[in-house]
Design a protein around this motif. Structure first.
Motif, PDB file in Angstrom:
ATOM      1  N   SER A  70       0.821  -1.206   0.000  1.00 49.23           N
ATOM      2  CA  SER A  70       0.000   0.000   0.000  1.00 49.23           C
ATOM      3  C   SER A  70       0.856   1.259   0.000  1.00 49.23           C
ATOM      4  O   SER A  70       0.514   2.258  -0.652  1.00 49.23           O
ATOM      5  CB  SER A  70      -0.928  -0.008   1.220  1.00 49.23           C
ATOM      6  OG  SER A  70      -1.673   1.184   1.287  1.00 49.23           O
ATOM      7  N   ILE A  71       1.968   1.243   0.719  1.00 48.25           N
ATOM      8  CA  ILE A  71       2.864   2.398   0.768  1.00 48.25           C
ATOM      9  C   ILE A  71       3.427   2.694  -0.622  1.00 48.25           C
ATOM     10  O   ILE A  71       3.485   3.853  -1.054  1.00 48.25           O
ATOM     11  CB  ILE A  71       4.002   2.149   1.771  1.00 48.25           C
ATOM     12  CG1 ILE A  71       3.438   2.057   3.198  1.00 48.25           C
ATOM     13  CG2 ILE A  71       5.058   3.260   1.698  1.00 48.25           C
ATOM     14  CD1 ILE A  71       4.471   1.693   4.246  1.00 48.25           C
ATOM     15  N   LEU A  85      -6.359  -4.984  -1.175  1.00 47.98           N
ATOM     16  CA  LEU A  85      -4.948  -5.362  -1.187  1.00 47.98           C
ATOM     17  C   LEU A  85      -4.732  -6.681  -0.451  1.00 47.98           C
ATOM     18  O   LEU A  85      -3.967  -7.544  -0.902  1.00 47.98           O
ATOM     19  CB  LEU A  85      -4.089  -4.263  -0.549  1.00 47.98           C
ATOM     20  CG  LEU A  85      -3.979  -2.960  -1.346  1.00 47.98           C
ATOM     21  CD1 LEU A  85      -3.211  -1.915  -0.553  1.00 47.98           C
ATOM     22  CD2 LEU A  85      -3.290  -3.205  -2.684  1.00 47.98           C
ATOM     23  N   VAL A  86      -5.404  -6.840   0.682  1.00 48.74           N
ATOM     24  CA  VAL A  86      -5.309  -8.102   1.434  1.00 48.74           C
ATOM     25  C   VAL A  86      -5.873  -9.249   0.601  1.00 48.74           C
ATOM     26  O   VAL A  86      -5.283 -10.334   0.527  1.00 48.74           O
ATOM     27  CB  VAL A  86      -6.046  -7.991   2.784  1.00 48.74           C
ATOM     28  CG1 VAL A  86      -6.122  -9.363   3.473  1.00 48.74           C
ATOM     29  CG2 VAL A  86      -5.342  -6.994   3.698  1.00 48.74           C
ATOM     30  N   TYR A 110      -5.532  -7.351 -11.184  1.00 53.96           N
ATOM     31  CA  TYR A 110      -6.709  -7.070 -10.359  1.00 53.96           C
ATOM     32  C   TYR A 110      -6.675  -5.643  -9.795  1.00 53.96           C
ATOM     33  O   TYR A 110      -7.653  -4.893  -9.914  1.00 53.96           O
ATOM     34  CB  TYR A 110      -6.811  -8.096  -9.222  1.00 53.96           C
ATOM     35  CG  TYR A 110      -7.751  -7.674  -8.117  1.00 53.96           C
ATOM     36  CD1 TYR A 110      -9.103  -7.447  -8.367  1.00 53.96           C
ATOM     37  CD2 TYR A 110      -7.274  -7.490  -6.814  1.00 53.96           C
ATOM     38  CE1 TYR A 110      -9.956  -7.046  -7.356  1.00 53.96           C
ATOM     39  CE2 TYR A 110      -8.123  -7.087  -5.799  1.00 53.96           C
ATOM     40  CZ  TYR A 110      -9.459  -6.857  -6.071  1.00 53.96           C
ATOM     41  OH  TYR A 110     -10.308  -6.450  -5.070  1.00 53.96           O
ATOM     42  N   ILE A 111      -5.543  -5.264  -9.204  1.00 54.89           N
ATOM     43  CA  ILE A 111      -5.441  -3.929  -8.608  1.00 54.89           C
ATOM     44  C   ILE A 111      -5.462  -2.848  -9.690  1.00 54.89           C
ATOM     45  O   ILE A 111      -6.117  -1.805  -9.530  1.00 54.89           O
ATOM     46  CB  ILE A 111      -4.173  -3.803  -7.747  1.00 54.89           C
ATOM     47  CG1 ILE A 111      -4.260  -4.739  -6.521  1.00 54.89           C
ATOM     48  CG2 ILE A 111      -3.943  -2.366  -7.301  1.00 54.89           C
ATOM     49  CD1 ILE A 111      -5.415  -4.431  -5.597  1.00 54.89           C
ATOM     50  N   ALA A 112      -4.767  -3.081 -10.803  1.00 55.67           N
ATOM     51  CA  ALA A 112      -4.755  -2.098 -11.892  1.00 55.67           C
ATOM     52  C   ALA A 112      -6.169  -1.875 -12.431  1.00 55.67           C
ATOM     53  O   ALA A 112      -6.581  -0.734 -12.687  1.00 55.67           O
ATOM     54  CB  ALA A 112      -3.820  -2.556 -13.004  1.00 55.67           C
ATOM     55  N   LYS A 113      -6.915  -2.956 -12.595  1.00 59.71           N
ATOM     56  CA  LYS A 113      -8.277  -2.846 -13.127  1.00 59.71           C
ATOM     57  C   LYS A 113      -9.207  -2.195 -12.117  1.00 59.71           C
ATOM     58  O   LYS A 113     -10.024  -1.329 -12.468  1.00 59.71           O
ATOM     59  CB  LYS A 113      -8.796  -4.233 -13.517  1.00 59.71           C
ATOM     60  CG  LYS A 113     -10.154  -4.210 -14.197  1.00 59.71           C
ATOM     61  CD  LYS A 113     -10.565  -5.606 -14.635  1.00 59.71           C
ATOM     62  CE  LYS A 113     -11.934  -5.577 -15.319  1.00 59.71           C
ATOM     63  NZ  LYS A 113     -12.357  -6.931 -15.752  1.00 59.71           N
ATOM     64  N   ARG A 114      -9.091  -2.600 -10.849  1.00 61.73           N
ATOM     65  CA  ARG A 114      -9.986  -2.046  -9.827  1.00 61.73           C
ATOM     66  C   ARG A 114      -9.779  -0.548  -9.642  1.00 61.73           C
ATOM     67  O   ARG A 114     -10.729   0.203  -9.452  1.00 61.73           O
ATOM     68  CB  ARG A 114      -9.760  -2.757  -8.488  1.00 61.73           C
ATOM     69  CG  ARG A 114     -10.778  -2.351  -7.425  1.00 61.73           C
ATOM     70  CD  ARG A 114     -10.413  -2.853  -6.053  1.00 61.73           C
ATOM     71  NE  ARG A 114     -11.494  -2.593  -5.105  1.00 61.73           N
ATOM     72  CZ  ARG A 114     -11.714  -1.421  -4.510  1.00 61.73           C
ATOM     73  NH1 ARG A 114     -10.925  -0.381  -4.784  1.00 61.73           N
ATOM     74  NH2 ARG A 114     -12.717  -1.271  -3.658  1.00 61.73           N
TER      75      ARG A 114
END
Length: 340
Positions: A70-71, A85-86, A110-114
């Protein structure tokens, strides 16, 4: 077109099929040397309370990893809530049980799309996350070598071909040649004046990847990032060390033996396999053998610890994918409400 599809299929079979075959072969090779009935008897002596405590600590290691990532993402202005993230970390390890290394790619997507962010930037931050783990393992290996160098000498004496192979790889001119060639290629990509669309696309992709990777140098909260790194690996070590107390033949070995076992098993995770199946077992059995633990006993220890960890990863993966599905529904619902 058919040829390209065939080549892609072969690459996928090699990339994902080889680790499965390797894991299966190593387990077959290993457990043909083990007395299964004797191993079952040793397993019956296990105190599962210690295994349960170790699994709780394991969950915290994943949460700390999400907090550390996250940082890095915040420094890239990719501000992601902690829950996704978890989930991405839980899902990564669950996917890696079936398709080694695919989990890291999945969590980046997943994170890039979300977050509607550039994939290569998110992927670069993930690469940096994994590089930090590699550096940590190297530091732990060097430190442990000075603390218990006799264990590493024993490894070299018992497996001289493997030991020499590692040394040859490190000193190989081919390896260093590839490194130099890669560096020169990067220099050419960023210094050449060209209008070739493919070169420009590669240049942009590398630049985005580097952006995600290099953010660690300028991000705020570096002290907290280092603290999370220590917490992650502290949890990894403690979950193995506490497992020593679950068996009568390991509870007396002490922290140095646990450290040697931890380092060698961590190094073994660099070998492509399904969740460490095979290489991790061999590393643990060999490490415990240095301290006088019998083959059947060490195999029982490896089987229980790995099996419990694998069951936990499956459960965490299911929880993650349910959470992701509910989160996606919630986001979609909010978007529809805002439109109305």
């Amino acid at each position: 077109m058919e040829k390209k599809k065939s080549m892609a299929l072969l690459r996928n079979l090699f990339k994902y099929g080889l680790p499965i075959v390797l894991s299966a072969w190593l387990c077959y090779y290993l457990y043909t040397k083990v007395d299964i009935e004797a191993m079952k008897e040793e397993i019956s002596k296990c105190n599962y309370i210690w295994i349960g405590i170790a699994l709780v600590i394991s969950i915290f290691s994943h949460i700390f990893r999400a907090m550390r990532w996250s940082i890095q993402l915040n420094a890239l202005n990719i501000r992601t809530p902690l829950n996704p993230l978890v989930w991405s970390i839980f899902g990564t390890y669950a996917i890696n049980l079936i398709f080694p290394r695919l989990g890291e790619l999945w969590r980046s997507i997943y994170i890039a799309k979300r977050q509607d962010s550039q994939f290569t930037t998110v992927f670069g931050s993930m690469v940096c996350d994994r590089l930090a783990d590699t550096v940590t393992v190297l530091l732990l290996t060097v430190s442990t070598f000075f603390i218990a160098n006799s264990a590493f000498i024993a490894f070299g004496e018992k497996y001289p071909e493997t030991y020499q192979g590692i040394l040859n790889t490190i000193s190989s001119p081919w390896v260093w040649g590839v490194v130099v060639a890669g560096a020169l290629l990067l220099v050419w990509l960023f210094t050449s004046r060209t209008t070739n669309k493919w070169v420009l696309k590669v240049r942009k992709a590398v630049a985005d990847l580097w952006e995600g990777f290099a953010v660690i140098g300028r991000m705020p909260h570096k002290g907290r990032w280092l603290l999370y790194t220590v917490a992650i690996w502290g949890c990894y070590f403690m979950q193995l060390y506490l497992a020593f107390f679950a068996f009568p033949f390991t509870e007396h070995l002490g922290i140095v033996a646990a450290l040697v076992t931890f380092v060698l098993s961590s190094v073994s995770m660099g070998i492509p396999s399904n969740g460490g199946l095979g290489p991790w077992h061999i590393a643990v059995i060999f490490s415990l053998g240095i301290y006088g633990v019998g083959m059947n006993q060490a195999a029982a220890f490896a089987m229980i610890v790995w099996g419990a960890q694998t069951c936990l990863l499956v459960l965490l993966g299911l929880y993650a994918f349910i959470g992701i599905a509910l989160d996606k529904r919630s986001v979609t619902s909010k978007q529809q409400q805002s439109i109305n």
